[in-house]
Each structure stands twice: as structure tokens, then as C-alpha cells.
Design a protein around this motif. Structure first.
Motif, PDB file in Angstrom:
ATOM      1  N   MET A  11      -3.376   4.517  12.221  1.00 18.13           N
ATOM      2  CA  MET A  11      -2.008   4.020  12.104  1.00 18.13           C
ATOM      3  C   MET A  11      -2.022   2.612  11.518  1.00 18.13           C
ATOM      4  O   MET A  11      -2.850   1.781  11.896  1.00 18.13           O
ATOM      5  CB  MET A  11      -1.318   4.022  13.467  1.00 18.13           C
ATOM      6  CG  MET A  11       0.136   3.592  13.421  1.00 18.13           C
ATOM      7  SD  MET A  11       0.928   3.643  15.045  1.00 18.13           S
ATOM      8  CE  MET A  11       0.759   5.383  15.429  1.00 18.13           C
ATOM      9  N   LEU A  12      -1.103   2.365  10.598  1.00 16.30           N
ATOM     10  CA  LEU A  12      -1.043   1.068   9.932  1.00 16.30           C
ATOM     11  C   LEU A  12      -0.138   0.117  10.723  1.00 16.30           C
ATOM     12  O   LEU A  12       0.962   0.488  11.141  1.00 16.30           O
ATOM     13  CB  LEU A  12      -0.512   1.240   8.512  1.00 16.30           C
ATOM     14  CG  LEU A  12      -1.342   2.141   7.587  1.00 16.30           C
ATOM     15  CD1 LEU A  12      -0.645   2.313   6.241  1.00 16.30           C
ATOM     16  CD2 LEU A  12      -2.738   1.575   7.394  1.00 16.30           C
ATOM     17  N   ALA A  13      -0.599  -1.098  10.894  1.00 12.10           N
ATOM     18  CA  ALA A  13       0.158  -2.102  11.650  1.00 12.10           C
ATOM     19  C   ALA A  13       1.254  -2.693  10.775  1.00 12.10           C
ATOM     20  O   ALA A  13       1.124  -2.758   9.548  1.00 12.10           O
ATOM     21  CB  ALA A  13      -0.777  -3.204  12.146  1.00 12.10           C
ATOM     22  N   PRO A  14       2.363  -3.139  11.386  1.00 10.87           N
ATOM     23  CA  PRO A  14       3.409  -3.809  10.607  1.00 10.87           C
ATOM     24  C   PRO A  14       2.852  -5.012   9.855  1.00 10.87           C
ATOM     25  O   PRO A  14       1.916  -5.674  10.295  1.00 10.87           O
ATOM     26  CB  PRO A  14       4.418  -4.232  11.678  1.00 10.87           C
ATOM     27  CG  PRO A  14       4.211  -3.259  12.796  1.00 10.87           C
ATOM     28  CD  PRO A  14       2.736  -2.963  12.797  1.00 10.87           C
ATOM     29  N   ARG A  73       7.585  -0.589   9.608  1.00 12.98           N
ATOM     30  CA  ARG A  73       7.513   0.098  10.905  1.00 12.98           C
ATOM     31  C   ARG A  73       7.112   1.549  10.692  1.00 12.98           C
ATOM     32  O   ARG A  73       7.226   2.093   9.580  1.00 12.98           O
ATOM     33  CB  ARG A  73       8.869   0.052  11.619  1.00 12.98           C
ATOM     34  CG  ARG A  73       9.976   0.789  10.896  1.00 12.98           C
ATOM     35  CD  ARG A  73      11.321   0.671  11.603  1.00 12.98           C
ATOM     36  NE  ARG A  73      12.383   1.338  10.850  1.00 12.98           N
ATOM     37  CZ  ARG A  73      12.771   2.600  11.063  1.00 12.98           C
ATOM     38  NH1 ARG A  73      12.173   3.330  12.006  1.00 12.98           N
ATOM     39  NH2 ARG A  73      13.747   3.125  10.345  1.00 12.98           N
ATOM     40  N   LEU A  74       6.651   2.166  11.768  1.00 13.39           N
ATOM     41  CA  LEU A  74       6.350   3.596  11.766  1.00 13.39           C
ATOM     42  C   LEU A  74       7.646   4.373  11.921  1.00 13.39           C
ATOM     43  O   LEU A  74       8.455   4.090  12.809  1.00 13.39           O
ATOM     44  CB  LEU A  74       5.395   3.937  12.909  1.00 13.39           C
ATOM     45  CG  LEU A  74       5.094   5.422  13.134  1.00 13.39           C
ATOM     46  CD1 LEU A  74       4.288   5.990  11.971  1.00 13.39           C
ATOM     47  CD2 LEU A  74       4.357   5.618  14.456  1.00 13.39           C
ATOM     48  N   VAL A 107       4.653   8.709   8.225  1.00  9.49           N
ATOM     49  CA  VAL A 107       5.643   8.117   7.333  1.00  9.49           C
ATOM     50  C   VAL A 107       6.020   6.735   7.861  1.00  9.49           C
ATOM     51  O   VAL A 107       6.306   6.573   9.058  1.00  9.49           O
ATOM     52  CB  VAL A 107       6.888   9.004   7.210  1.00  9.49           C
ATOM     53  CG1 VAL A 107       7.892   8.381   6.238  1.00  9.49           C
ATOM     54  CG2 VAL A 107       6.505  10.402   6.738  1.00  9.49           C
ATOM     55  N   TYR A 108       6.026   5.745   6.960  1.00 10.63           N
ATOM     56  CA  TYR A 108       6.376   4.362   7.304  1.00 10.63           C
ATOM     57  C   TYR A 108       7.554   3.903   6.458  1.00 10.63           C
ATOM     58  O   TYR A 108       7.739   4.359   5.321  1.00 10.63           O
ATOM     59  CB  TYR A 108       5.200   3.420   7.030  1.00 10.63           C
ATOM     60  CG  TYR A 108       3.939   3.739   7.798  1.00 10.63           C
ATOM     61  CD1 TYR A 108       3.689   3.155   9.036  1.00 10.63           C
ATOM     62  CD2 TYR A 108       2.982   4.600   7.265  1.00 10.63           C
ATOM     63  CE1 TYR A 108       2.513   3.430   9.731  1.00 10.63           C
ATOM     64  CE2 TYR A 108       1.815   4.881   7.958  1.00 10.63           C
ATOM     65  CZ  TYR A 108       1.586   4.295   9.188  1.00 10.63           C
ATOM     66  OH  TYR A 108       0.421   4.584   9.881  1.00 10.63           O
ATOM     67  N   GLY A 139      -6.233   5.786   2.342  1.00 12.35           N
ATOM     68  CA  GLY A 139      -5.845   7.187   2.225  1.00 12.35           C
ATOM     69  C   GLY A 139      -5.023   7.466   0.989  1.00 12.35           C
ATOM     70  O   GLY A 139      -5.005   6.684   0.036  1.00 12.35           O
ATOM     71  N   GLN A 140      -4.329   8.589   1.021  1.00  8.22           N
ATOM     72  CA  GLN A 140      -3.470   9.010  -0.078  1.00  8.22           C
ATOM     73  C   GLN A 140      -2.019   8.764   0.322  1.00  8.22           C
ATOM     74  O   GLN A 140      -1.611   9.081   1.439  1.00  8.22           O
ATOM     75  CB  GLN A 140      -3.690  10.496  -0.384  1.00  8.22           C
ATOM     76  CG  GLN A 140      -5.104  10.797  -0.847  1.00  8.22           C
ATOM     77  CD  GLN A 140      -5.374  12.297  -0.929  1.00  8.22           C
ATOM     78  OE1 GLN A 140      -4.709  13.090  -0.282  1.00  8.22           O
ATOM     79  NE2 GLN A 140      -6.365  12.674  -1.715  1.00  8.22           N
ATOM     80  N   PHE A 141      -1.259   8.205  -0.612  1.00  7.55           N
ATOM     81  CA  PHE A 141       0.104   7.791  -0.283  1.00  7.55           C
ATOM     82  C   PHE A 141       1.090   8.344  -1.311  1.00  7.55           C
ATOM     83  O   PHE A 141       0.797   8.405  -2.506  1.00  7.55           O
ATOM     84  CB  PHE A 141       0.214   6.261  -0.235  1.00  7.55           C
ATOM     85  CG  PHE A 141      -0.540   5.632   0.897  1.00  7.55           C
ATOM     86  CD1 PHE A 141       0.096   5.356   2.105  1.00  7.55           C
ATOM     87  CD2 PHE A 141      -1.881   5.301   0.752  1.00  7.55           C
ATOM     88  CE1 PHE A 141      -0.597   4.776   3.153  1.00  7.55           C
ATOM     89  CE2 PHE A 141      -2.579   4.720   1.790  1.00  7.55           C
ATOM     90  CZ  PHE A 141      -1.944   4.452   2.997  1.00  7.55           C
TER      91      PHE A 141
END
Length: 353
Positions: free
Chosen positions: A1-4, A16-17, A26-27, A82-84
Motif C-alpha cells: 500500500m502506498l502512503a499519502p 488517499r486510498l 485505487v488511489y 508496479g503497473q499503474f
């Protein structure tokens, strides 16, 4: 998970998530180059080069889609995180959150309008030269736009993907809306999206999620009644036709469902308007960019109502005398005779005098 506040691809800053699903996370993010909000989807499929090429090819195909009910794909990339996939951001709560706050089912007319919009976009996706399946329709992936239009989020993989179906959303957070063939990895087709759509409408119409496909299959395998409750048992206000259409589309066997989004849309149209809708000639998918919500095709005439051209007569039609609009001529003769008698009588009297 990516942090803000994490910066991705030296361009997109995480805010945000927004949600997690079977294919990724999705963010909400800020495009620092253009200065506006975007939806940034991090896919969970990665690894060998063939999969990376598949992701690139599918991202390019999704970027060509243009429909009012679909977010626009503006960018895609692969980096160490990753892939976005980058799409337009749709603000507001999804229908799952709105339903929870509302605490009761949505109005029928509103749901029928949403159903028409969703079936229109599915018809657009499924009829493309390379058909596109969503594979994750659920209330969490639906939002209402600024003008009241419904937006379908989190579009899935294209149909010709070599990835096994079990990896392409085989089990997602929308498990209760997923058809049996998708859960078991037996392959999906457009009717799989119709199952998920019907499960979503069932939830919105009753405020109760339907029994999931695996549970239903296990009950039926043990010769027990299907645990899927009839919609009218929960919401007696639902019309019989609408409730029966949901049950048909929720068939565990794809063959028992409507044959296409178009066929299901026509049935929905009849329920909404009380009129039969003629099957139109489908235009190429690339030309269909606006949903057809209120405008319906003309009702077809029955065979008994069809009028054919009469052949030319071989003989002239007989003359039919008609009464003249002018006064008959005998009135003139009578007036003349009366005048003659008066003149004759007056002349005789004058001679006698």
C-alpha cells in the motif's frame, strides 16, 4: 500500500486510498504536471515480460474507449512500484456508501434509469471489435456524476487476454456479485457481466445483497432450495416483470440469463415504459458515444397491420355522379316561366284597358 504524499512516476502524488479489489488498489492522486485530481490504479498482475506486454496492450485499448458512463484513461506506466493506470477522477460517494447512509432501497424509477445507462455502456463494451468485459460490477464501482449520470468505475481486462480468468478478478471484494463461472475460473463472457449487474440491482432494489453464487451452488448440489430470496419477498413494491428479470439474470447457468446487454435492456425498457421496443440495427461501437436513455425505437407493426400497395386497375373506375354544390338548373326554368306569365298577364290587361 502506498502512503499519502508518495510521488509516483515523478508526476502523481498520492492523496488517499480509495479502494481495493481483486485486480489492484485505487488511489486518489494529484497530477502535478497538470494540477488536477486523477484516479491512480495499481494493478496486482505483474512479473514476466509477456504479462507486461499484455498490460500495455490492454491499457492502450482501454484508452480508446469513449462513453459518458466511463472514466477516460489518460496514462499508464510501469515502474518499481508496479503497473499503474491513470483515469479521470469522479468525486463523491459510491452507491454502496449511499445505500448504507440511506438505509433503504432506492426508488424504482431511479434504478430503472441507472439500469438503462449501465446496459447501454455494457452494450458498447461488449460490441466492440475486441470485446471488453468489466468483470467487477458492484455498488462500490458505481458513482453518480454531477449531472445525475451513472459512472462505471474500475474497468477490467479485455476479453482476448491470455491471462487465466482466475487471475483476472476470479475472486474480488465484490464476491457476492461475481458469477459462478468466474469464481471457478471456467471462463467469462458478456453474460457474466449481466449476472453482476443483476446482483447489483438486486442489492439496490432490496437493500439486501443477494446470496453469493458459491453458496447457492452448494445448496443446489445438496438438493436444497436456492438460498436466493425472490426480490419481491423483500420489497413487495417491485413490479413482477422487473423482479423476474433479475432472477433470470442471476441464473447460475449462463444459458439461463438474457443473451446480451441489448436484450436485457429491451426488457428493462418495456418495464419502464409499458411499451415494446423494436430491435434497432446496431451502429459500429466506435460511433456510439452517447447513451440512449429516453429515446426509443419505433414500435414494430404486426403483420396484420401492414398495408401493401394496391395494384393499378385494369379498367377505368365507373363514374359516380355527385351532387353539384350550385343550385339545380330547374330553379332557373321556374323563375323564367313565372316571369313570362306575369308579363303575359300584364300585357293582356293593358290591351283590354
Amino acid at each position: 500500500m502506498l502512503a499519502p504524499d508518495t510521488l509516483i512516476h515523478n508526476r502523481y502524488r498520492i492523496v488517499r486510498l480509495m479502494g481495493e479489489g481483486g485486480m489492484g488498489t485505487v488511489y486518489e492522486a494529484i497530477d502535478e504536471r497538470l494540477g488536477y485530481s486523477v484516479a491512480l490504479k495499481q494493478t496486482l498482475v505483474g512479473g514476466p515480460a509477456p504479462m507486461e506486454h499484455t498490460f500495455e496492450r490492454e491499457a492502450q485499448q482501454l484508452a480508446r474507449l469513449r462513453h459518458p458512463a466511463l472514466p477516460v484513461v489518460s496514462d499508464f506506466f510501469t515502474d518499481e512500484a508496479g503497473q499503474f493506470l491513470v483515469t479521470s477522477f469522479v468525486p463523491g460517494d459510491d452507491l454502496a456508501k449511499q445505500l448504507a447512509v440511506r438505509g433503504k432501497a432506492f426508488f424504482l424509477e431511479q434504478m430503472l434509469r441507472w439500469a438503462d445507462e449501465l446496459l447501454d455502456v455494457l452494450e458498447y463494451l461488449h460490441s466492440r471489435q475486441t470485446p471488453v468485459l468489466h468483470r467487477d460490477i458492484k455498488p462500490q464501482n458505481l458513482k453518480v456524476g454531477k449531472r445525475g449520470e451513472l459512472i462505471l468505475l474500475d474497468l477490467g481486462l479485455v476479453k482476448d487476454s491470455p491471462l487465466p480468468t482466475s487471475h483476472a478478478r476470479g475472486v474480488s471484494s465484490g464476491f457476492g456479485y461475481t458469477p459462478l463461472e468466474q469464481i471457478q475460473g471456467e471462463g467469462t463472457d458478456p453474460r457474466s457481466d449481466l449476472y453482476a449487474l443483476a446482483a447489483t440491482l438486486y442489492h439496490l432494489a432490496t437493500n439486501h445483497p443477494p446470496a453469493d453464487a458459491l453458496r447457492r451452488a452448494s445448496y443446489l448440489a445438496r438438493r436444497q432450495p436456492d438460498p436466493l430470496r425472490p426480490p419481491r419477498e423483500i420489497n413487495p413494491l417491485l413490479p413482477f416483470t422487473f423482479a423476474n428479470l433479475l432472477i433470470a439474470a442471476l441464473s447460475l447457468d449462463p444459458a439461463g440469463r438474457p443473451s446480451s446487454a441489448q436484450a436485457m435492456r429491451f426488457a428493462m425498457y418495456e418495464e419502464r415504459t409499458g411499451k415494446a421496443k423494436a430491435l434497432p440495427i446496431l451502429q459500429p461501437a466506435v460511433e456510439r458515444t452517447m447513451p440512449i436513455v429516453e429515446k426509443a425505437a419505433a414500435k414494430p407493426k404486426r403483420q396484420s397491420q401492414l398495408i401493401t400497395a394496391l395494384p393499378e386497375p385494369t379498367q377505368p373506375l365507373p363514374h359516380v355522379a355527385t351532387r353539384s354544390k350550385n343550385k339545380p338548373i330547374w330553379y332557373l326554368w321556374m323563375a323564367g316561366a313565372t316571369l313570362a306569365i306575369i308579363l303575359f298577364g300584364g300585357g293582356a290587361w293593358w290591351l283590354a284597358a
